[in-house]
Design a protein around this motif. Sequence first.
Motif, short mmCIF file in Angstrom:
data_model
loop_
_atom_site.label_atom_id
_atom_site.label_comp_id
_atom_site.label_asym_id
_atom_site.label_seq_id
_atom_site.Cartn_x
_atom_site.Cartn_y
_atom_site.Cartn_z
N VAL A 14 0.95 -1.18 -0.12
CA VAL A 14 0.00 -0.53 -0.23
C VAL A 14 0.95 1.01 0.12
CG1 VAL A 14 -1.74 1.79 1.45
CG2 VAL A 14 -1.75 -1.37 1.24
N LYS A 15 0.71 2.01 -1.17
CA LYS A 15 1.68 3.39 -1.35
C LYS A 15 0.86 4.21 -2.20
CE LYS A 15 5.07 0.35 -3.89
NZ LYS A 15 5.77 -1.00 -4.58
N ASN A 16 1.45 4.98 -2.66
CA ASN A 16 1.11 6.26 -2.91
C ASN A 16 1.51 5.96 -4.54
OD1 ASN A 16 1.53 9.30 -3.85
ND2 ASN A 16 0.51 9.62 -2.64
N PRO A 17 0.85 6.22 -5.70
CA PRO A 17 0.41 5.43 -6.99
C PRO A 17 2.30 5.29 -7.31
CG PRO A 17 -0.65 6.48 -7.10
CD PRO A 17 -0.19 7.33 -5.58
N GLY A 18 2.74 6.97 -7.10
CA GLY A 18 3.98 7.85 -7.37
C GLY A 18 5.07 6.20 -7.56
N LEU A 19 4.85 5.84 -6.89
CA LEU A 19 5.69 5.33 -5.81
C LEU A 19 5.90 3.31 -6.31
CD1 LEU A 19 6.62 5.97 -2.18
CD2 LEU A 19 8.41 5.96 -4.09
N GLU A 20 5.14 3.08 -7.90
CA GLU A 20 4.50 1.83 -8.12
C GLU A 20 6.13 1.30 -8.86
OE1 GLU A 20 2.34 -0.32 -7.38
OE2 GLU A 20 1.38 1.05 -6.77
N ALA A 21 6.36 0.80 -7.77
CA ALA A 21 7.70 -0.69 -9.25
C ALA A 21 8.34 -0.18 -8.89
CB ALA A 21 7.25 -0.47 -10.48
N GLN A 22 8.80 0.92 -7.71
CA GLN A 22 10.12 1.83 -7.57
C GLN A 22 10.94 0.76 -6.10
OE1 GLN A 22 11.53 4.18 -8.26
NE2 GLN A 22 10.44 4.82 -9.86
N ARG A 23 12.21 0.44 -6.26
CA ARG A 23 12.85 -0.34 -5.01
C ARG A 23 13.19 0.51 -3.68
NH1 ARG A 23 18.04 -1.96 -6.64
NH2 ARG A 23 17.51 -3.95 -5.65
N LEU A 24 13.23 0.30 -2.68
CA LEU A 24 13.28 1.04 -1.57
C LEU A 24 14.27 0.34 -0.98
CD1 LEU A 24 9.31 1.33 -0.67
CD2 LEU A 24 11.16 2.91 -1.85
N LEU A 25 15.39 1.03 -0.91
CA LEU A 25 16.38 0.26 -0.27
C LEU A 25 16.85 1.06 1.15
CD1 LEU A 25 18.69 0.07 -3.63
CD2 LEU A 25 17.73 -1.44 -2.66
N LEU A 26 17.49 0.63 1.62
CA LEU A 26 17.54 1.23 3.54
C LEU A 26 19.09 1.08 3.04
CD1 LEU A 26 15.72 -0.94 6.12
CD2 LEU A 26 15.35 1.52 5.29
N VAL A 27 19.72 2.39 3.22
CA VAL A 27 21.24 3.23 2.80
C VAL A 27 21.42 3.95 4.54
CG1 VAL A 27 22.70 4.78 1.12
CG2 VAL A 27 20.24 3.50 1.08
N GLN A 28 23.19 2.90 4.05
CA GLN A 28 23.97 3.68 6.09
C GLN A 28 24.66 4.49 5.26
OE1 GLN A 28 23.66 3.00 9.55
NE2 GLN A 28 24.77 4.80 8.66
N PRO A 29 24.62 6.11 5.81
CA PRO A 29 25.17 6.85 5.06
C PRO A 29 26.54 6.55 5.69
CG PRO A 29 23.54 8.07 6.21
CD PRO A 29 23.79 6.65 6.33
N VAL A 30 28.06 6.45 5.16
CA VAL A 30 29.37 6.54 5.24
C VAL A 30 29.73 7.72 5.04
CG1 VAL A 30 29.09 4.05 5.43
CG2 VAL A 30 29.83 5.40 3.44
N THR A 31 30.93 7.51 5.95
CA THR A 31 32.08 8.51 5.44
C THR A 31 33.10 7.67 4.20
OG1 THR A 31 33.27 7.34 7.51
CG2 THR A 31 32.52 9.28 7.72
N PRO A 32 34.01 8.36 4.03
CA PRO A 32 34.83 8.20 2.73
C PRO A 32 35.67 6.73 3.53
CG PRO A 32 35.24 10.36 2.16
CD PRO A 32 34.44 10.10 3.95
N ASP A 33 36.49 6.26 4.73
CA ASP A 33 36.29 5.70 5.39
C ASP A 33 35.56 4.37 5.06
OD1 ASP A 33 35.72 6.51 7.28
OD2 ASP A 33 37.57 6.97 8.02
#
Lengths: 92, 91
Positions: A14-33
């Motif tokens: 159940v989501k907003n129509p604009g998000l149909e067929a979109q992959r939803l990834l969990l991303v952990q921000p990281v520093t350059p190291d």
Amino acid sequence: MQLGRVVGRIWASVKNPGLEAQRLLLVQPVTPDLSASGKVVICTDCTGAGSGEVVYWVRGREASFPFQPGEVPTDATVVGIVDELHVGGGGA
Amino acid sequence: MTLGRVVGTIVATRKDARLEGHTLLIVKPVTPDGKEEAGYLIAVDTVGAGNRELVFTVGGSSARMASGCKDKPVDCVIVGIVDGVSMDAAR
């Protein structure tokens, strides 16, 4: 943009129509190291990034630009998968 | 986008006319493993989320791209009800 690492994903039927067929990834921000910095963010994805991959992602209104002309309601999108990353070292 | 749990609702009779007919919910940001984070969000609901449901919100000017929110004075919209969260074991 910011660096991040894909650490998981979420799914929602159940989501907003604009998000149909979109992959939803969990991303952990990281520093350059590649150490974690900040809160995990939910990102849409236009690169096909897999879990564990180091990516860079864009925030804000521009996050929906890769999906134009479609109107995808997203404020964070993975726009690139990092192959190599060099910090410091010799030269200009 | 931010993961959150619906913890309440807001009723406002005196408000900007363009917000007429929109449900306003109170969302508590949470981490993927369910821990509550600081702060609360007031979000326009576009998916019919119920109390205590795990949802995700879009913020900033991208929120107005959610269908039904085109020219509305909103910067936080609930755009999905989360069915499942999977985290990599290696984290």
